[in-house]
Design an enzyme around this catalytic site. Structure first.
Site, PDB file in Angstrom:
ATOM      1  N   GLU A 158       4.041  49.592 -24.985  1.00 11.90           N
ATOM      2  CA  GLU A 158       4.863  48.518 -24.403  1.00 11.90           C
ATOM      3  C   GLU A 158       5.023  48.644 -22.884  1.00 11.90           C
ATOM      4  O   GLU A 158       6.134  48.709 -22.361  1.00 11.90           O
ATOM      5  CB  GLU A 158       6.220  48.465 -25.131  1.00 11.90           C
ATOM      6  CG  GLU A 158       6.031  48.203 -26.623  1.00 11.90           C
ATOM      7  CD  GLU A 158       7.320  48.238 -27.444  1.00 11.90           C
ATOM      8  OE1 GLU A 158       8.415  48.361 -26.864  1.00 11.90           O
ATOM      9  OE2 GLU A 158       7.217  48.158 -28.677  1.00 11.90           O
ATOM     10  N   ASN A 199      -0.610  50.255 -26.874  1.00 12.00           N
ATOM     11  CA  ASN A 199      -0.045  49.531 -28.018  1.00 12.00           C
ATOM     12  C   ASN A 199       1.081  48.624 -27.536  1.00 12.00           C
ATOM     13  O   ASN A 199       1.874  49.016 -26.679  1.00 12.00           O
ATOM     14  CB  ASN A 199       0.507  50.577 -29.015  1.00 12.00           C
ATOM     15  CG  ASN A 199       0.938  50.008 -30.342  1.00 12.00           C
ATOM     16  OD1 ASN A 199       0.164  49.332 -31.031  1.00 12.00           O
ATOM     17  ND2 ASN A 199       2.168  50.308 -30.750  1.00 12.00           N
ATOM     18  N   HIS A 235       4.198  42.110 -34.905  1.00 10.05           N
ATOM     19  CA  HIS A 235       5.515  41.779 -35.462  1.00 10.05           C
ATOM     20  C   HIS A 235       5.671  40.262 -35.323  1.00 10.05           C
ATOM     21  O   HIS A 235       5.993  39.763 -34.246  1.00 10.05           O
ATOM     22  CB  HIS A 235       6.626  42.487 -34.688  1.00 10.05           C
ATOM     23  CG  HIS A 235       6.645  43.973 -34.849  1.00 10.05           C
ATOM     24  ND1 HIS A 235       6.911  44.586 -36.061  1.00 10.05           N
ATOM     25  CD2 HIS A 235       6.444  44.974 -33.955  1.00 10.05           C
ATOM     26  CE1 HIS A 235       6.873  45.905 -35.901  1.00 10.05           C
ATOM     27  NE2 HIS A 235       6.591  46.167 -34.633  1.00 10.05           N
ATOM     28  N   GLU A 264       1.521  47.487 -36.458  1.00 14.74           N
ATOM     29  CA  GLU A 264       2.921  47.516 -36.920  1.00 14.74           C
ATOM     30  C   GLU A 264       3.278  46.200 -37.610  1.00 14.74           C
ATOM     31  O   GLU A 264       4.312  45.593 -37.341  1.00 14.74           O
ATOM     32  CB  GLU A 264       3.876  47.752 -35.738  1.00 14.74           C
ATOM     33  CG  GLU A 264       3.550  48.988 -34.912  1.00 14.74           C
ATOM     34  CD  GLU A 264       4.552  49.260 -33.796  1.00 14.74           C
ATOM     35  OE1 GLU A 264       5.660  48.667 -33.814  1.00 14.74           O
ATOM     36  OE2 GLU A 264       4.233  50.068 -32.911  1.00 14.74           O
ATOM     37  N   ASP A 266       4.521  43.142 -39.543  1.00 15.12           N
ATOM     38  CA  ASP A 266       5.491  42.548 -40.468  1.00 15.12           C
ATOM     39  C   ASP A 266       5.653  41.077 -40.079  1.00 15.12           C
ATOM     40  O   ASP A 266       5.359  40.691 -38.949  1.00 15.12           O
ATOM     41  CB  ASP A 266       6.838  43.296 -40.534  1.00 15.12           C
ATOM     42  CG  ASP A 266       7.434  43.643 -39.190  1.00 15.12           C
ATOM     43  OD1 ASP A 266       7.204  42.900 -38.209  1.00 15.12           O
ATOM     44  OD2 ASP A 266       8.165  44.652 -39.101  1.00 15.12           O
TER      45      ASP A 266
END
Length: 344
Positions: A158, A199, A235, A264, A266
């Site tokens: 990030e 990432n 996400h 990651e 979802d």
């Protein structure tokens, strides 16, 4: 992209069959998500965290359905170097041991991040020389500890804002943008074989933030800095729309000679979860899977824990949840069957 026409009645029927079917006859079992992904040369993984590892039914699915594990928190800085120069790898080791016992590979997460830092690091002003030494020591000590035990590292997590500008972190403020190249070089020195990733979230589509990573990756490659891949966290949220340029985005990073991974995943929704929302979520999971399978250098997919029981979403996004392929009772949802269908 192949589009799945998920007939809701069929999916619901499949869920009911899966839930009520007797145990498969001895010697015969359905292929797992990992089995299906391996046929395409990919992995299919799940994040996990140490508090979950006392939940035996949860561990049974975690240990059987996936071939890759990411520790949610156990390898972050606050956990691994709680006092300056004093390292504690207990939590990360527990997850590595679980993965090894179940023949799963591990993504290391994460070496350099502005969040979840220990107080000793955030609580003082550092000179550039001091912070460089602290950063190098942290990266190299942790990477050496897990050398041969993890196949990839999220080295920097990030680093950019939504508009593609540099995120204002203690590392950027004190060291400038060169901290990323340094972090990658130090990690490579500590483990010459591990794959090194940057990432981030909201970089699934082609846009300002992913353009910043593209430009940075191009620059790093031109300078001979070791960078092997870009992790797209994925996400997602139903209310914000599907990232339709995902496949194109994966392709352009591949053309730079980089691997990509959905790291990651979802897909949250505004609660309550309805059949319609669950069907849409299932479609998105299938489409994400399709996009990765369509690009040779997309190496795998990791869901950010596999069950709503342990999802981070409700605590961070009020009124939202139901983001994962298994529900809170560890029962598969339409999304699970959509992923299986896509992997077939």
């Amino acid at each position: 992209m192949r589009t799945h026409r998920l007939r809701l009645a069929g999916v619901v029927a499949a869920v009911l069959v899966a839930v009520t079917a007797p145990t498969a006859q001895a010697g015969h079992r359905d292929p797992t998500l990992a089995d299906l992904a391996q046929r395409h040369g990919r992995y299919f993984g799940s994040a996990t965290d140490n508090p979950e590892l006392v939940d035996e039914p949860y561990k049974a699915v975690l240990g059987s359905e996936f071939d890759q594990i990411t520790p949610g928190n156990g390898m972050k800085w606050y956990a691994t170097e709680p006092q300056q120069g004093v390292f504690d790898f207990t939590k990360g080791d527990e997850i590595v041991d679980f993965a090894r016992a179940h023949h799963q590979k591990v993504r290391g997460h994460t070496l350099v991040w502005h969040s979840q830092l220990p107080g000793w690091l955030t609580g003082k002003e550092w000179t550039a020389d001091e912070l460089r030494a602290v950063l190098k020591n942290h990266i190299q000590t942790e990477v050496r500890h897990y050398r041969g035990k993890v196949f990839a590292w999220d080295v920097v997590n990030e680093a950019f804002n939504e508009d593609g500008t540099w995120r204002d972190t203690v590392f950027y403020r004190t060291l400038g943008p060169g901290y990323i190249a340094d972090a990658l070089r130090w990690a490579r020195q500590a483990d010459p074989k591990v794959k090194l990733y940057l990432n981030d979230y909201n970089i699934e589509t082609v846009g300002a933030k992913s353009d910043a990573y593209y430009a940075l990756a191009k620059e790093l490659k031109a300078q001979g800095v070791p960078l092997d891949g870009i992790g797209l966290q994925a996400h997602l949220a139903l209310q914000y729309g599907y990232p339709t340029s995902l496949e194109e985005n994966l392709r352009r990073f591949a053309k730079l000679g980089l691997d990509t991974a959905l790291t990651e995943v979802d897909i949250r929704m505004i609660l309550p979860a309805t059949e319609e929302k669950l069907a849409q979520q299932a479609q998105w999971y299938a489409d994400l899977t399709d996009a990765c399978l369509a690009v040779r250098r997309c190496v795998g997919i990791t869901v950010w824990d596999y069950t709503d029981k342990y999802s981070w979403i409700p605590a961070f996004f009020e009124g939202q949840g139901a983001a994962l392929p298994w529900d809170e009772q560890l029962l598969p949802k339409p999304a699970y069957f959509a992923i299986r269908d896509a992997l077939r």
